[in-house]
Design an enzyme around this catalytic site. Structure first.
Site, PDB file in Angstrom:
ATOM      1  N   ASP A   1       0.832  -1.208   0.000  1.00  0.00           N
ATOM      2  CA  ASP A   1       0.000   0.000   0.000  1.00  0.00           C
ATOM      3  C   ASP A   1       0.864   1.254   0.000  1.00  0.00           C
ATOM      4  O   ASP A   1       2.057   1.208   0.330  1.00  0.00           O
ATOM      5  CB  ASP A   1      -0.938   0.033   1.222  1.00  0.00           C
TER       6      ASP A   1
ATOM      7  N   GLU B   1       0.325  -1.363   5.573  1.00  0.00           N
ATOM      8  CA  GLU B   1       1.333  -0.978   6.557  1.00  0.00           C
ATOM      9  C   GLU B   1       1.044   0.438   7.012  1.00  0.00           C
ATOM     10  O   GLU B   1       1.180   0.768   8.181  1.00  0.00           O
ATOM     11  CB  GLU B   1       2.733  -1.076   5.943  1.00  0.00           C
TER      12      GLU B   1
HETATM   13 ZN   LIG Z   1       6.732   2.047   4.321  1.00  0.00          ZN
END
Ligand SMILES: [Zn+2]
Length: 412
Positions: free
Chosen positions: A87, A179
Site C-alpha cells: 500500500d 502498513e
Molecule cells: Zn513504508
C-alpha cells in the site's frame, strides 16, 4: 557482480515503474482488511510474476497477504523472510502515478509540473549527479514507500532464480497490505512462516539499517464529574471538562513530540472531548527504553490523582494499552542478525549506518509474534508527498544488499 549492474538497472527500473503506477492507497477510515480492495491489483500482479519466475509456492489470501516460498540451494542454511508492503500512504494521492525518469541527472532543480524539487532544499539529490533518478510529476506521491522495497526484493529473487549456483537458504517472500494504516499485521498469517528472522525492506537513506523502534502505549483517561445546575453549584460541582483540561495542561511540554528528537521519548495528547458530566482524552506514550515508558505510564496515574485532588467529587480513570514494542528487544539475543545486515551492505561498497525509528513498523509487530524483523533501506526520499524521489543506484544497492544477506544466511 559488477557485470550485472546493467541487469539490475534495467530490471529495477522496469519493476519500480510498473508497480508505482498501480493505485494501492490504503484507507485509515475503512474497517475491512485490506482497507482498500485496490491493493489486490498489485498483489495479483506480483502473484503472477512470482509464478512466472518459477517460484513454486505462492499464496495470496483473502486479506491480501502474499506469501511465496523459494526453496534454498544450500544445505544447512537458515530460512529467512523478505518483506515489503504494497500500500501507499493515504496522506497524498496515489492515483495515476506517473513516474518521471531523469537519466544522467545534471544536479540542478527538477521541475515537477508547477512544483520544483530543488537540491538546495533536498541536498541528498547532489549525491546522485550523473545518475538516474525517478521523481513524481508533481500531482501524486511516488510510492517508493514501499514499491521500491517490493521491486528490490523481486529483482533479487529474479536474479537468484537465474543464478541457481548462488547459495541461498529457503526464502519466504512476504508482501503485505496496509502498513500505512497499521492494520496489515492484524490478519497476517504468521503460522505460514518458518523463518526465524524476516527483513523488512522499507527504510530510506542508502546504507541505513534500522534495528530499533519505539515502545508504544496509548492511554485513555476518563473523567467523571458531578453535574449540577451551575446556579447552585458552589462547593458541589465537579466539572469533568475542566478536569480534562487541567490534566492536559499538566503533560510536560518539554517531553512532547515537538520538543524531542533522537533518543528522547514523549507524551502526546492526541484527542480530547467532553462535557461537565464526563470527559475523555487520549495520550500516546513513546520511548526506546521500556523502563522509561513504565515511568511515564506511572506518571499518567499520578496526574490522575493530582486532578482528583483538585476537583473533589470528580474521579479519573486511566486505562492503558500497549501498541507495539521496541524490536531491539527481540533482536538482542541474536546479534548476528544485524551484524550480517551490516556486512551485506558493506559488500555493496558503502558503509552501513544504524538508526532508530521514531515510530513503529510492521517489523516491530512481527517481532512480537516471534519473528524479529529489522529494516533495510530502500533509497526512497521525501516519502508520502509530491517531492518523493528515488535514485536508481540506491535501489541497485538495496537489491544487492538483499542478495548478499541471502548468501550470508546460506550457511548457519
Ligand atoms: Zn513504508
Amino acid at each position: 557482480m559488477e557485470q550485472d549492474r546493467s541487469w539490475f538497472d534495467a530490471d529495477l527500473l522496469d519493476r519500480f515503474e510498473r508497480y508505482a503506477r498501480v493505485h494501492t492507497t490504503s484507507d485509515p477510515h475503512s474497517s475491512t482488511t485490506p482497507t482498500t480492495d485496490r491493493q489486490f491489483d498489485l498483489a495479483r500482479m506480483l502473484e503472477d510474476e512470482l509464478r512466472a519466475l518459477g517460484v513454486p509456492d505462492v499464496m495470496l489470501d483473502e486479506h491480501c497477504n502474499l506469501v511465496a516460498k523459494l526453496p534454498g540451494t544450500a544445505a544447512g542454511g537458515e530460512p529467512i523472510g523478505l518483506m515489503a508492503h504494497m500500500d501507499t500512504a493515504p496522506d497524498f494521492s496515489g492515483e495515476a502515478v506517473n513516474p518521471q525518469i531523469h537519466y544522467d541527472y545534471d544536479g540542478g532543480p527538477i521541475a515537477l509540473g508547477e512544483f520544483v524539487l530543488d537540491p538546495s532544499e533536498y541536498p541528498m539529490l547532489s549525491r546522485y549527479v550523473g545518475q538516474t533518478i525517478v521523481t513524481t510529476d508533481g500531482t501524486t506521491l511516488l510510492g517508493a514507500d514501499d514499491k521500491a522495497g517490493v521491486a528490490e526484493i523481486m529483482s533479487a529473487v529474479a536474479y537468484l532464480i537465474e543464478h541457481p549456483r548462488l547459495p541461498r537458504p529457503d526464502l519466504e517472500i512476504v508482501f503485505t497490505p496496509d502498513e500505512e494504516t497499521g492494520r496489515g499485521m492484524e490478519t497476517f498469517p504468521v503460522d505460514a512462516l518458518r523463518s526465524a528472522f524476516c527483513f523488512t525492506v522499507d527504510g530510506t537513506d542508502e546504507g541505513s539499517i534500522e534495528a530499533e523502534c519505539f515502545t508504544a502505549w496509548k492511554a485513555t483517561v476518563t473523567f467523571t464529574g458531578y453535574a449540577i445546575h451551575p446556579g447552585s453549584a458552589r462547593g458541589r460541582l465537579a466539572n469533568a471538562a475542566a478536569m480534562a483540561s487541567m490534566y492536559a495542561s499538566l503533560l510536560p511540554r518539554s517531553e512532547s513530540p515537538e520538543a524531542t528528537d533522537e533518543r528522547y521519548g514523549f507524551y502526546c495528547l492526541t484527542e480530547i472531548s467532553g462535557s461537565i458530566a464526563q470527559a475523555r482524552l487520549s495520550v500516546i506514550v513513546r520511548d526506546f527504553d521500556a523502563q522509561i515508558v513504565e515511568r511515564r505510564l506511572a506518571f499518567l496515574e499520578t496526574l490522575a490523582r493530582t486532578v482528583e485532588g483538585a476537583y473533589p467529587g470528580g474521579s479519573v480513570r486511566v486505562e492503558t494499552v500497549r501498541q507495539y514494542l521496541n524490536m531491539a528487544e527481540f533482536l538482542e539475543p541474536h546479534p548476528r542478525v544485524v551484524e550480517r545486515m551490516m556486512e551485506a551492505v558493506r559488500l555493496t561498497g558503502i558503509e552501513p549506518t544504524l538508526h532508530s525509528i521514531r515510530g513503529g513498523t510492521d517489523g516491530a509487530r512481527l517481532g512480537e509474534k516471534g519473528i524479529p524483523a529489522p529494516n533495510l533501506f530502500t533509497g526512497g526520499q521525501n516519502l508520502h508527498g509530491r517531492y518523493e524521489w528515488i535514485a536508481l543506484p540506491a535501489m541497485v544497492r538495496a537489491s544487492k544488499s538483499i542478495l548478499n544477506l541471502v548468501q550470508l544466511f546460506a550457511s548457519a
